[in-house]
Design a protein around this motif. Structure first.
Motif, PDB file in Angstrom:
ATOM      1  N   VAL A   9       9.598 -17.055   5.425  1.00 29.31           N
ATOM      2  CA  VAL A   9       8.226 -15.891   5.771  1.00 29.31           C
ATOM      3  C   VAL A   9       9.287 -14.287   5.028  1.00 29.31           C
ATOM      4  N   GLU A  10      10.672 -14.824   5.845  1.00 28.00           N
ATOM      5  CA  GLU A  10      10.996 -12.938   5.324  1.00 28.00           C
ATOM      6  C   GLU A  10      10.733 -12.764   4.097  1.00 28.00           C
ATOM      7  N   GLY A  11      10.564 -13.431   3.570  1.00 25.78           N
ATOM      8  CA  GLY A  11      10.003 -13.217   1.655  1.00 25.78           C
ATOM      9  C   GLY A  11       8.869 -12.615   1.401  1.00 25.78           C
ATOM     10  N   LEU A  12       7.924 -13.165   2.056  1.00 21.97           N
ATOM     11  CA  LEU A  12       6.461 -13.182   1.532  1.00 21.97           C
ATOM     12  C   LEU A  12       5.915 -11.937   3.127  1.00 21.97           C
ATOM     13  N   ALA A  13       6.922 -11.418   4.046  1.00 25.93           N
ATOM     14  CA  ALA A  13       6.928 -10.034   4.130  1.00 25.93           C
ATOM     15  C   ALA A  13       7.459  -9.355   3.793  1.00 25.93           C
ATOM     16  N   ALA A  14       8.523  -8.942   3.035  1.00 24.85           N
ATOM     17  CA  ALA A  14       8.808  -8.077   1.976  1.00 24.85           C
ATOM     18  C   ALA A  14       7.907  -8.145   0.311  1.00 24.85           C
ATOM     19  N   GLY A  15       7.432  -9.352   0.115  1.00 26.84           N
ATOM     20  CA  GLY A  15       6.211  -8.759  -0.943  1.00 26.84           C
ATOM     21  C   GLY A  15       4.976  -8.372  -0.174  1.00 26.84           C
ATOM     22  N   LEU A  16       4.799  -8.602   0.397  1.00 25.80           N
ATOM     23  CA  LEU A  16       3.745  -8.082   1.222  1.00 25.80           C
ATOM     24  C   LEU A  16       3.907  -6.742   1.013  1.00 25.80           C
ATOM     25  N   LYS A  17       4.386  -6.977   1.880  1.00 24.94           N
ATOM     26  CA  LYS A  17       5.117  -4.707   2.650  1.00 24.94           C
ATOM     27  C   LYS A  17       5.172  -4.262   1.529  1.00 24.94           C
ATOM     28  N   ALA A  18       5.596  -4.610   0.413  1.00 19.03           N
ATOM     29  CA  ALA A  18       5.789  -3.957  -0.903  1.00 19.03           C
ATOM     30  C   ALA A  18       4.660  -3.562  -1.720  1.00 19.03           C
ATOM     31  N   TYR A  19       3.723  -4.727  -1.611  1.00 15.18           N
ATOM     32  CA  TYR A  19       2.547  -4.685  -2.361  1.00 15.18           C
ATOM     33  C   TYR A  19       1.805  -3.912  -1.781  1.00 15.18           C
ATOM     34  N   ALA A  20       1.221  -4.005  -0.115  1.00 22.23           N
ATOM     35  CA  ALA A  20       0.546  -3.228   0.470  1.00 22.23           C
ATOM     36  C   ALA A  20       0.787  -1.949   0.550  1.00 22.23           C
ATOM     37  N   SER A  21       1.696  -1.508   0.366  1.00 21.76           N
ATOM     38  CA  SER A  21       2.328  -0.108   0.613  1.00 21.76           C
ATOM     39  C   SER A  21       2.208   0.704  -0.052  1.00 21.76           C
ATOM     40  N   SER A  22       2.946  -0.384  -1.726  1.00 23.75           N
ATOM     41  CA  SER A  22       2.410   0.409  -3.070  1.00 23.75           C
ATOM     42  C   SER A  22       1.010   1.018  -2.945  1.00 23.75           C
ATOM     43  N   PHE A  23       0.068  -0.306  -2.561  1.00 24.35           N
ATOM     44  CA  PHE A  23      -1.604   0.014  -3.217  1.00 24.35           C
ATOM     45  C   PHE A  23      -2.150   0.985  -2.724  1.00 24.35           C
ATOM     46  N   ALA A  24      -1.583   1.162  -1.597  1.00 20.98           N
ATOM     47  CA  ALA A  24      -2.372   2.488  -0.753  1.00 20.98           C
ATOM     48  C   ALA A  24      -1.335   3.697  -1.325  1.00 20.98           C
ATOM     49  N   THR A  25      -0.624   3.776  -1.669  1.00 18.31           N
ATOM     50  CA  THR A  25      -0.686   4.432  -2.240  1.00 18.31           C
ATOM     51  C   THR A  25      -1.438   5.537  -3.343  1.00 18.31           C
ATOM     52  N   GLN A  26      -1.571   4.427  -3.705  1.00 23.50           N
ATOM     53  CA  GLN A  26      -2.618   4.147  -5.231  1.00 23.50           C
ATOM     54  C   GLN A  26      -3.915   4.569  -4.717  1.00 23.50           C
ATOM     55  N   ALA A  27      -4.611   3.504  -3.409  1.00 26.16           N
ATOM     56  CA  ALA A  27      -5.781   4.156  -3.165  1.00 26.16           C
ATOM     57  C   ALA A  27      -6.347   5.360  -2.411  1.00 26.16           C
ATOM     58  N   VAL A  28      -5.444   5.876  -1.630  1.00 28.25           N
ATOM     59  CA  VAL A  28      -5.859   7.183  -1.641  1.00 28.25           C
ATOM     60  C   VAL A  28      -5.605   7.987  -2.429  1.00 28.25           C
TER      61      VAL A  28
END
Length: 783
Positions: A524-543
């Motif tokens: 679960v910690e690995g899933l949280a780490a991966g989705l945090k990285a993916y979602a935050s990098s995507f948000a930067t691009q989306a904005v």
């Protein structure tokens, strides 16, 4: 001789009061509204005005004020002038058909004599407003159709909103109602001191509303942290400084007390939840950001006084970027190397008071403001130094390790390394929360951009083509909505599909996090780490994409995109730098890969070979590789096979690279260091596959109907956009042929065109309160 100071912007009333200026009104409006006035043009018009006997001194003065480049008319004055002209044209039914240019229109509306037309023509030429195109801001062009209304959505947005709000719906609604209150309104972020106090006031309102208690299940109404993460996600639709400060106060400071402390520490939780005790989370150091295990702050136990002495040994050990520290925090959870009886026991957490009730730093505590930042200036980030600061033995957060009054250290977890990761694992909710907040940022940015794209029109033809006798041959189309341009659809609808995919994946993450056990905690910690990285990098691009898609309007602070960009950029590096987190994900995958073969070497190898062979037969044979029909390209099984194949291939490739290096005698650290880019690529592929898998499962769980149909198209768009973005890899590995890649690209464009009529309704389903969205261009203004 110095130039005179500019006068205030002229009013429309002043201009309209001058009757002699009536013939010039259409030209003055269009010149300023279209932004075409240059200094040379203004000088020419002023010269012409002085030569016109029909203009008196008072009229010339009013005209001069309207032609002053230092004080141009503001939007309100132009809007009033436009309303006046529209009313005049409505009263003169012949005006639209009889006026081919602004000079003629002005003469017609004002009733000016024909002999005035040459002079008006001179003014028009001086302003560079010649030809029938000059009237486009006031008159409908001959044969131009009315602007088409937005097509009706193919589904009920309220039904989709209910689906997106299906987890913890009461919490979502509580936060939304709070954000709609009059006291929750955006403020001027430039006055940092006032902004910080406003954010603190908002934070206390959250505490009064009971939202802080959700971070501590034993105190709140909810029985799990999913409710608090949901509140955090919804807050992120509003001011991100408030969101982060709430995360620091309730999630990090309060969470550390709750998860790392015991009953005596839990007595502080009501004061933390109500913000009576503002606190900080002092982990990061100047010299040690992500590498928490080796931080330098020291906490040495003295049995004689039964106190810990907390000390900053050098400048690199100062606590850095500590939220709530610069102005408001009165206590901090400080992470330090624990020393008992001369023996080091690794990193532990202690409660260290920072300020007295009057806000003054306590003896030995030095506090410094980090200063103005790129964003999040409502959060008082500070630096902390400790000079032999003494705290009672009871201030050690001792859930996982205890120190007796005599100085005996005990822990139920024998391994220092395991104890360290157990302590940090209890705080993984921070990464889960940031991932959700990042997706909320993307939702807000894309909602603003798509609403604007729906109302903003431009680049219609100048006029309809005409026949030899001047007769119009066809009707000219209206100006085109931005959202009708294929390029605009691509730039906004592809990220919209990703936002929806992440919504399903993040709900899956919360469910896994809430139900986690000791057995699956690391996964679960690995899933949280991966989705945090993916979602935050995507948000930067989306904005950034949303900002560019809104042109100059997206650059205005009033339209929120600059603030979203500045405030969310830090998401890629706090709660774990994204590159480091992706390496963590990849190392977890490698551990699972190795265990597969250790547990059942032959069986696992056979299964892996069979899976890869099945993929090769299904998708890599010459016939399948050339299939380009929509039915095949929109086949979810094809999408998932492709992303799984890439993930498995990268995993096997990284494992082989590491095996070779380790087999050649290379140290493990250096071996991993050399394959870092491959680790990051593997983790990215893994997370994309997880998002697609959860998106598909979410769609498949729905009943047949309009909502499922539109989500199915979004899911296909997400999958194909992943294939397109990684086309180089798929082409290099012979998974796609060039013709099929082109077909994928065409299918992405086709899906965008199909989804465009539903775009605004898809953002309406996010349920962002109008008061939180706030951007004028999201409501048809300034478009």
């Amino acid at each position: 001789m110095s130039a005179a100071a500019p006068s205030p912007s002229p009013s429309a009333q002043e201009l309209l009061a001058q009757g002699p200026l009536a013939p010039l009104l259409p030209m003055l409006y269009v010149a300023w509204a279209d932004g075409t006035l240059s200094a040379e043009e203004l000088d020419s018009v002023r010269e012409l005005a002085r030569a016109q006997p029909w203009l008196g001194e008072e009229a010339r003065g009013a005209l001069a004020r309207w032609l002053d480049p230092r004080s141009p008319p503001d939007a309100r004055a132009l809007a009033q002038l436009r309303r006046h002209l529209k009313a005049r044209m409505a009263a003169d039914a012949a005006a639209p058909g009889a006026s081919s240019d602004l000079a003629s229109l002005g003469a017609q509306l004002s009733g000016a004599p024909p002999e005035l037309l040459p002079a008006l023509g001179q003014v028009q030429r001086a302003l560079g407003l010649q030809g029938p195109e000059s009237t486009r801001l006031l008159l409908p062009r001959p044969g131009v159709k009315a602007r088409p209304q937005r097509p009706a959505a193919s589904f009920d947005a309220s039904q989709l909103r209910a689906l997106l709000s299906r987890t913890y719906p009461e919490v979502r609604e509580r936060v939304r109602r709070l954000l709609e209150r009059e006291d929750f309104r955006y403020v001027d972020e430039r006055d940092t001191g006032a902004y910080r106090e406003q954010v603190l006031s908002w934070l206390r309102a959250l505490g009064d509303a009971g939202l802080g208690r959700l971070a501590f299940p034993s105190l709140g109404e909810a029985q799990d942290l999913g409710a608090f993460i949901t509140a955090f996600e919804t807050l992120a639709l509003f001011d991100l400084s408030l969101t982060v400060k709430a995360g620091v106060q309730f999630g990090l400071f309060g969470g550390s007390v709750y998860f790392l402390g015991t009953e005596r520490h839990h007595a502080l939780l009501p004061a933390i939840a109500s913000v009576q005790l503002p606190g900080a989370f002092a982990m990061s150091e100047l010299g040690h950001g992500s590498n928490v295990r080796d931080l330098r702050t020291l906490a040495r136990y003295e049995p004689a006084t039964q106190e810990f002495v907390v000390h900053t040994p050098d400048e690199s050990a100062r606590k850095e970027w500590i939220g709530n520290a610069a102005a408001h925090g009165r206590m901090a959870t400080v992470f330090a190397q624990l020393e008992v009886g001369g023996e080091q026991h690794g990193v532990h957490a202690l409660l260290v008071p920072l300020r007295d009730e009057g806000g003054r730093p306590l003896p030995g505590v030095r506090i410094e403001d980090c200063g103005r930042k790129m964003g999040l200036n409502g959060v008082d980030n500070g630096r902390l130094w400790f000079d032999q600061v003494r705290v009672p033995r009871e201030n050690l957060l001792d859930r996982f390790a205890q120190v007796s009054p005599e100085g005996e250290y005990t822990s139920a977890i024998a391994s220092t390394s395991k104890r360290f990761f157990t302590m940090l694992g209890t705080l993984v909710a921070g990464r889960v929360s940031v991932a959700h907040a990042a997706n909320s940022v993307a939702k807000s940015a894309l909602t603003i951009a798509l609403r604007y794209a729906d109302t903003r029109r431009q680049f219609g033809p100048a006029q309809a083509p005409q026949g030899p006798e001047g007769a119009q041959l066809t009707e000219a189309p209206a100006e085109v909505r931005l959202l009708d341009y294929p390029t605009h659809q691509l730039r906004l609808l592809v990220p919209l599909a990703r936002t929806y995919g992440l919504d399903f994946a993040l709900k899956h993450l919360v469910a896994r996090y809430v139900a986690r056990t000791e057995k699956d905690a690391q996964e679960v910690e690995g899933l949280a780490a991966g989705l945090k990285a993916y979602a935050s990098s995507f948000a930067t691009q989306a904005v950034q994409t949303a900002r560019e898609a809104c042109g100059g309007q997206g650059y205005l602070v009033s339209n929120r995109l600059p603030s979203l960009k500045a405030d969310s950029d830090i998401f890629t590096t706090f709660e774990g730098d994204n590159t480091v987190l992706l390496q963590l994900v990849a190392k977890g995958l490698l551990t699972g890969y190795r265990q597969q073969f250790e547990d059942d070497r032959v069986g696992s190898l056979v299964r892996l070979v069979l899976e890869r062979a099945a993929t090769a037969v299904t998708d890599r044979n010459p016939i399948a590789a050339r299939r380009t029909g929509s039915e095949h390209l929109r086949d979810g099984a094809f999408h998932l096979r492709a992303l799984r194949y890439r993930e498995q291939d990268l995993l096997a490739s990284v494992a082989a690279r590491l095996r070779k290096r380790l087999g050649d005698g290379m140290e493990a650290f250096e071996a991993f260091n050399q394959v870092q880019p491959h680790l990051v690529a593997l983790a990215h592929a893994h997370v994309e596959r997880v998002v697609l898998e959860q998106f598909q499962q979410g769609v498949e769980a729905l009943e047949q109907g309009p909502v499922r149909a539109v989500l199915s198209r979004l899911c296909d768009l997400y999958a194909l956009s992943c294939l397109e973005a990684a086309s180089g890899w798929f082409l290099a590995h012979d998974y796609l042929e060039a013709g099929k890649w082109k077909a994928v690209r065409s299918e992405v464009e086709r899906l965008c065109a199909e989804l465009a009529p539903d775009a605004v309704a898809l953002t309406d389903a996010f349920g962002i309160p109008d008061t939180a969205l706030a951007a004028p261009i999201a409501f048809g203004a300034a478009g």
